[in-house]
Design a protein around this motif. Structure first.
Motif, PDB file in Angstrom:
ATOM      1  N   ASP A  10       0.820  -1.221   0.000  1.00  0.00           N
ATOM      2  CA  ASP A  10       0.000   0.000   0.000  1.00  0.00           C
ATOM      3  C   ASP A  10       0.852   1.269   0.000  1.00  0.00           C
ATOM      4  O   ASP A  10       0.325   2.390  -0.024  1.00  0.00           O
ATOM      5  N   LYS A  11       2.191   1.120   0.044  1.00  0.00           N
ATOM      6  CA  LYS A  11       3.154   2.227  -0.018  1.00  0.00           C
ATOM      7  C   LYS A  11       3.082   3.178   1.179  1.00  0.00           C
ATOM      8  O   LYS A  11       3.605   4.278   1.129  1.00  0.00           O
ATOM      9  N   LYS A  12       2.451   2.742   2.277  1.00  0.00           N
ATOM     10  CA  LYS A  12       2.317   3.608   3.453  1.00  0.00           C
ATOM     11  C   LYS A  12       3.489   3.478   4.426  1.00  0.00           C
ATOM     12  O   LYS A  12       3.715   4.376   5.238  1.00  0.00           O
ATOM     13  N   HIS A  13       4.211   2.348   4.375  1.00  0.00           N
ATOM     14  CA  HIS A  13       5.335   2.113   5.289  1.00  0.00           C
ATOM     15  C   HIS A  13       6.501   1.476   4.548  1.00  0.00           C
ATOM     16  O   HIS A  13       6.304   0.700   3.613  1.00  0.00           O
ATOM     17  N   GLY A  14       7.703   1.800   5.016  1.00  0.00           N
ATOM     18  CA  GLY A  14       8.912   1.136   4.567  1.00  0.00           C
ATOM     19  C   GLY A  14       9.476   0.344   5.727  1.00  0.00           C
ATOM     20  O   GLY A  14       9.381   0.770   6.887  1.00  0.00           O
ATOM     21  N   ARG A  15      10.035  -0.826   5.441  1.00  0.00           N
ATOM     22  CA  ARG A  15      10.594  -1.698   6.475  1.00  0.00           C
ATOM     23  C   ARG A  15      12.102  -1.782   6.260  1.00  0.00           C
ATOM     24  O   ARG A  15      12.560  -2.267   5.239  1.00  0.00           O
ATOM     25  N   ILE A  16      12.834  -1.273   7.245  1.00  0.00           N
ATOM     26  CA  ILE A  16      14.283  -1.099   7.156  1.00  0.00           C
ATOM     27  C   ILE A  16      14.993  -2.305   7.757  1.00  0.00           C
ATOM     28  O   ILE A  16      14.644  -2.758   8.843  1.00  0.00           O
ATOM     29  N   SER A  17      16.014  -2.797   7.053  1.00  0.00           N
ATOM     30  CA  SER A  17      16.861  -3.872   7.567  1.00  0.00           C
ATOM     31  C   SER A  17      18.300  -3.552   7.170  1.00  0.00           C
ATOM     32  O   SER A  17      18.736  -3.874   6.068  1.00  0.00           O
ATOM     33  N   LEU A  18      19.022  -2.900   8.071  1.00  0.00           N
ATOM     34  CA  LEU A  18      20.388  -2.439   7.807  1.00  0.00           C
ATOM     35  C   LEU A  18      21.385  -3.277   8.589  1.00  0.00           C
ATOM     36  O   LEU A  18      21.173  -3.569   9.769  1.00  0.00           O
ATOM     37  N   LYS A  19      22.469  -3.636   7.959  1.00  0.00           N
ATOM     38  CA  LYS A  19      23.589  -4.315   8.622  1.00  0.00           C
ATOM     39  C   LYS A  19      24.845  -3.549   8.226  1.00  0.00           C
ATOM     40  O   LYS A  19      25.038  -3.246   7.040  1.00  0.00           O
TER      41      LYS A  19
END
Length: 174
Positions: free
Chosen positions: A73-82
């Motif tokens: 739905d383009k309302k949230h981004g899910r971040i996964s940084l290493k």
């Protein structure tokens, strides 16, 4: 309160990633869940404690990679940084950041490199950090829970992500 500044930032730390060097961005497209996955290389940054945090340290990020998923739905981004950093004493710190960012119109302008993009203040991105350290003096970083709040900074030299990171603890006096 314990705090670190990760440019990405810890509220006892500050963490900043993404300086004037260009970022390598690799869009991977829509995955089986319907989310859109994009890989962002984060070639530089800093992690440093704020005044009063013990043990005090400052580290330079040498490499990082962010696997960012945008919800269907383009309302949230899910971040996964290493990422990896090296302290001024030459000791390594590996850290992982997972978070969620509200994809407001102003945030989308940044991700779309819109000429009208502007800095997005703290509050739209929240998450958690996890650390693995080489230096025994920094071992306490591995034994804590670290919450963060971030912002996106649009500057003349590019876009930076700044996170304030705070140690979560139980107040026994309550």
């Amino acid at each position: 309160m314990d705090q670190i500044h990760v440019n990405s930032q810890i509220r006892n730390f500050k963490n900043i990633v993404g300086d004037e060097r260009s970022q390598n961005i690799s869009p991977l497209g829509v995955i089986h869940t319907g989310s859109t996955l994009t890989h962002f290389e984060t070639p530089s940054g800093t992690i440093e404690t704020v005044e009063g945090f013990s043990p005090a340290f400052k580290a330079t990020v040498g490499f990082g990679a962010d696997w960012l998923k945008f919800d269907p739905d383009k309302k949230h981004g899910r971040i996964s940084l290493k990422a990896m950093a090296k302290t001024e004493d030459g000791k390594n710190i590996s850290f992982r950041y997972t978070g969620i960012i509200d994809m407001t119109e102003d945030v989308w302008k940044i991700f779309n490199m819109d000429p009208e993009m502007k800095t997005v203040d703290f509050g739209l991105a929240v998450g958690a950090y996890e650390f693995t350290v080489e230096d025994p003096k920094l071992k306490d970083l591995e034994n804590g829970m670290w919450a963060s709040c971030g912002r996106l900074i649009v500057g003349e030299t590019g876009i930076q992500v700044e996170n304030r990171i705070s140690k979560v603890f139980y107040d026994r006096s309550v």
